[in-house]
Design an enzyme around this catalytic site. Structure first.
Site, PDB file in Angstrom:
ATOM      1  N   HIS A  99      -6.413  -8.192 -48.871  1.00 54.92           N
ATOM      2  CA  HIS A  99      -6.080  -8.761 -47.565  1.00 54.92           C
ATOM      3  C   HIS A  99      -6.954  -8.137 -46.493  1.00 54.92           C
ATOM      4  CE1 HIS A  99      -3.649  -5.300 -46.034  1.00 54.92           C
ATOM      5  NE2 HIS A  99      -3.320  -5.133 -47.299  1.00 54.92           N
ATOM      6  N   ASP A 101      -6.096  -8.405 -43.045  1.00 53.69           N
ATOM      7  CA  ASP A 101      -5.343  -8.069 -41.835  1.00 53.69           C
ATOM      8  C   ASP A 101      -4.847  -6.636 -41.939  1.00 53.69           C
ATOM      9  OD1 ASP A 101      -3.498  -8.828 -43.902  1.00 53.69           O
ATOM     10  OD2 ASP A 101      -1.913  -9.014 -42.413  1.00 53.69           O
ATOM     11  N   ASP A 133      -6.230   0.424 -46.324  1.00 53.72           N
ATOM     12  CA  ASP A 133      -5.292  -0.690 -46.479  1.00 53.72           C
ATOM     13  C   ASP A 133      -5.685  -1.859 -45.580  1.00 53.72           C
ATOM     14  OD1 ASP A 133      -3.050  -2.229 -47.097  1.00 53.72           O
ATOM     15  OD2 ASP A 133      -1.763  -1.188 -45.675  1.00 53.72           O
ATOM     16  N   GLU A 167      -0.946 -10.569 -44.940  1.00 56.69           N
ATOM     17  CA  GLU A 167      -0.206  -9.698 -45.855  1.00 56.69           C
ATOM     18  C   GLU A 167       0.737  -8.769 -45.114  1.00 56.69           C
ATOM     19  OE1 GLU A 167       0.812  -6.349 -48.471  1.00 56.69           O
ATOM     20  OE2 GLU A 167      -0.242  -6.278 -46.561  1.00 56.69           O
ATOM     21  N   GLU A 168       0.299  -8.272 -43.959  1.00 59.12           N
ATOM     22  CA  GLU A 168       1.118  -7.332 -43.194  1.00 59.12           C
ATOM     23  C   GLU A 168       2.189  -8.033 -42.369  1.00 59.12           C
ATOM     24  OE1 GLU A 168       0.875  -4.475 -44.016  1.00 59.12           O
ATOM     25  OE2 GLU A 168      -1.169  -3.768 -44.294  1.00 59.12           O
ATOM     26  N   ASP A 196      -4.710  -2.739 -53.807  1.00 59.08           N
ATOM     27  CA  ASP A 196      -3.951  -2.574 -52.562  1.00 59.08           C
ATOM     28  C   ASP A 196      -2.844  -1.541 -52.751  1.00 59.08           C
ATOM     29  OD1 ASP A 196      -3.212  -3.047 -49.921  1.00 59.08           O
ATOM     30  OD2 ASP A 196      -1.915  -4.736 -50.415  1.00 59.08           O
ATOM     31  N   HIS A 446      -0.468   2.366 -42.947  1.00 60.25           N
ATOM     32  CA  HIS A 446       0.608   1.969 -42.027  1.00 60.25           C
ATOM     33  C   HIS A 446       0.940   3.063 -41.019  1.00 60.25           C
ATOM     34  CE1 HIS A 446       2.497  -1.521 -44.539  1.00 60.25           C
ATOM     35  NE2 HIS A 446       1.182  -1.446 -44.695  1.00 60.25           N
TER      36      HIS A 446
END
Length: 476
Positions: A99, A101, A133, A167-168, A196, A446
């Protein structure tokens, strides 16, 4: 194969600066899917991915997947990027997913550097939102193709690609596309590879064969038509914040015990065989302390810590929207507050049952308050847990590739996070899915100061190169 890989490793080391520059360009694009004002940047990142792969000869396309509701308005969903590199019927075909994003980030959150400027420190740590990520692994695949082209070495497998920009924020639209293309665009895939996830610690690589699912909820409590002065109205009205805190305090104990009736009844029993698996995993309590930056563990030993990270559900409180959060003091009664929390699910939990139990509990607690405020409950998104078999031939490919690059046999682990698309790929394509990590357990995905070690980045590119060569040579 050994001679080709040695040459590839040499060219990867030689082109280190170019590969880091490419990652820096990717990190500089603030492709935050959860921020409606940055949605154009997510599209810009999609264009960047298409451009980089196209330069190397891949056939890329962007699929529009419609609109969705966000902040009270219809917003275009970012396109899903599909790609194909090679179409030789004599070769195996692997579908890779990443991903593009990222999670929100700002200096005000506590970052030591600008989150959208890749910053390399004297320890070789590359800080930036998305570094691990998931832009680092995505750039890793681009770099793996480029290394082959640089040497004129034939890429040993066909690549199918599926890259998303949501994805997020729940991967909206992706599941429908995968199911629609399972017997079309993705029909020739022999297996699926997703990068991921992360190592368990900081020293030993892993292969991931299991993931927890997630159910993300919010609770809205609304009362007055506008914020109120607490000196004038405090003690005379039902306050939304008081109601919300009362509800959220009944969800989970400080020791992690979930208080919602019926949730734990769904969890698969821990068998002696499964219990013994945790004894051989290379992990210490010091690894946990290093990863979180403090000595705050709930359990005193690695075994129970890993079991509660991987195979038991957890409930986490994430925040309250609408409440005063600035500096200083503001004596306001918020008119409307939204509490956000999620439950990580495990075998044999079902998302529909979890939602029903949570809603029943929240409603019951709110009714017991005898409040005149209004309550609204919402399931923002859900994704299922996933379990594979580390004995599958595809995992043997990943094991051999990891041993070749790192000189050590990887641990086979589960992961506490969630990648719902893993389940969708496996169920729709009926093919094995391998989770092949690049980053370390302390990368801080994150979190503030997210990073990817330069050593992991370069060895991750080498791992991808080795993986495709091992895949080409295996006979399932």
């Amino acid at each position: 194969m050994k001679m080709s890989l040695d040459k590839l490793y040499e060219v990867i080391d030689k082109k280190k600066d170019e590969f880091v520059t490419r990652l820096s360009r990717a990190v500089s694009i603030p492709s935050v899917s959860a921020d409606v004002t940055l949605r154009p940047k997510v599209v810009e990142m999609a264009d960047f991915v298409v451009s980089e792969f196209t330069k190397l000869g891949a056939k890329m396309e962007k699929r529009d997947i419609g609109y969705h509701q966000m902040d009270g308005q219809d917003v275009p969903l970012p396109p899903i990027v599909l790609g194909q590199y090679g179409n030789d019927p004599s070769k195996k075909t692997v579908l890779i997913y990443n991903h593009f994003d990222v999670q929100p980030a700002s200096l005000e959150d506590g970052w030591s550097t600008d989150p959208f400027t890749l910053t390399v420190d004297n320890k070789g740590r590359m800080f930036g939102r998305g570094a691990t990520d998931d832009k680092g692994p995505l750039i890793g695949w681009i770099s793996a193709i480029e290394a082959h082209k640089e040497l004129g070495i034939d890429f040993p497998v066909n690549l199918l690609m599926c890259f998303e920009g949501m994805e997020e924020y729940g991967s909206e639209g992706l599941e429908d596309l995968i199911r629609a293309e399972a017997e079309k665009y993705f029909a020739k895939a022999d297996c699926v590879c997703i990068s991921d996830t992360y190592w368990l610690g900081t020293k030993k690589p892993v292969l991931t064969y299991g993931l927890r699912g997630v159910c993300y909820f919010n609770i809205t409590v609304e009362g007055p038509s506008a914020d109120l002065h607490s000196g004038v109205f405090g003690g005379t009205v039902h306050e939304p914040m008081t109601d919300l805190v009362a509800i959220m305090s009944t969800l989970v104990k400080p020791n992690g015990e979930i208080l919602i009736p019926g949730i734990m009844d769904q969890v698969a029993e821990l068998t002696p065989t499964e219990d013994s698996i945790y004894d051989g995993i290379d992990y210490t309590m010091e690894d946990l302390k290093e990863a979180v930056g403090a000595d705050i563990s709930i359990y005193p030993d690695p075994k129970r810590t890993l079991q509660h990270r991987w195979r038991y559900p957890t409930l986490s409180l994430h925040g309250i929207e609408g409440a005063f959060s600035g500096s200083g003091a503001k004596t306001v009664i918020p008119a409307k507050v939204i509490g956000k929390f999620s439950i990580r699910t495990v075998p044999n939990m079902e998302s529909e049952t979890v939602e029903r139990l949570v809603k029943e509990h929240v409603t019951k607690v709110f009714n017991s308050l005898n409040s005149k405020n209004k309550l609204a409950f919402n399931n923002m998104h859900s994704g299922s847990w996933w379990i594979s078999s580390p004995d599958h031939w595809h995992y043997d490919v990943g094991k051999k590739a990891t041993e070749r690059v790192y000189g050590i046999t990887p641990d086979f682990v589960r992961e506490g996070g969630s990648i719902p698309v893993t389940v969708t790929f496996e169920q729709s394509l009926k093919k094995n899915v391998l989770l092949l990590p690049m980053g370390r357990g302390d990368d801080g995905a994150h979190s503030i100061n997210e990073k990817l070690d330069l050593d992991n980045f370069l060895k991750g590119i080498k791992l991808f190169c080795t993986y495709v060569h091992e895949l080409a040579s295996v006979s399932p």
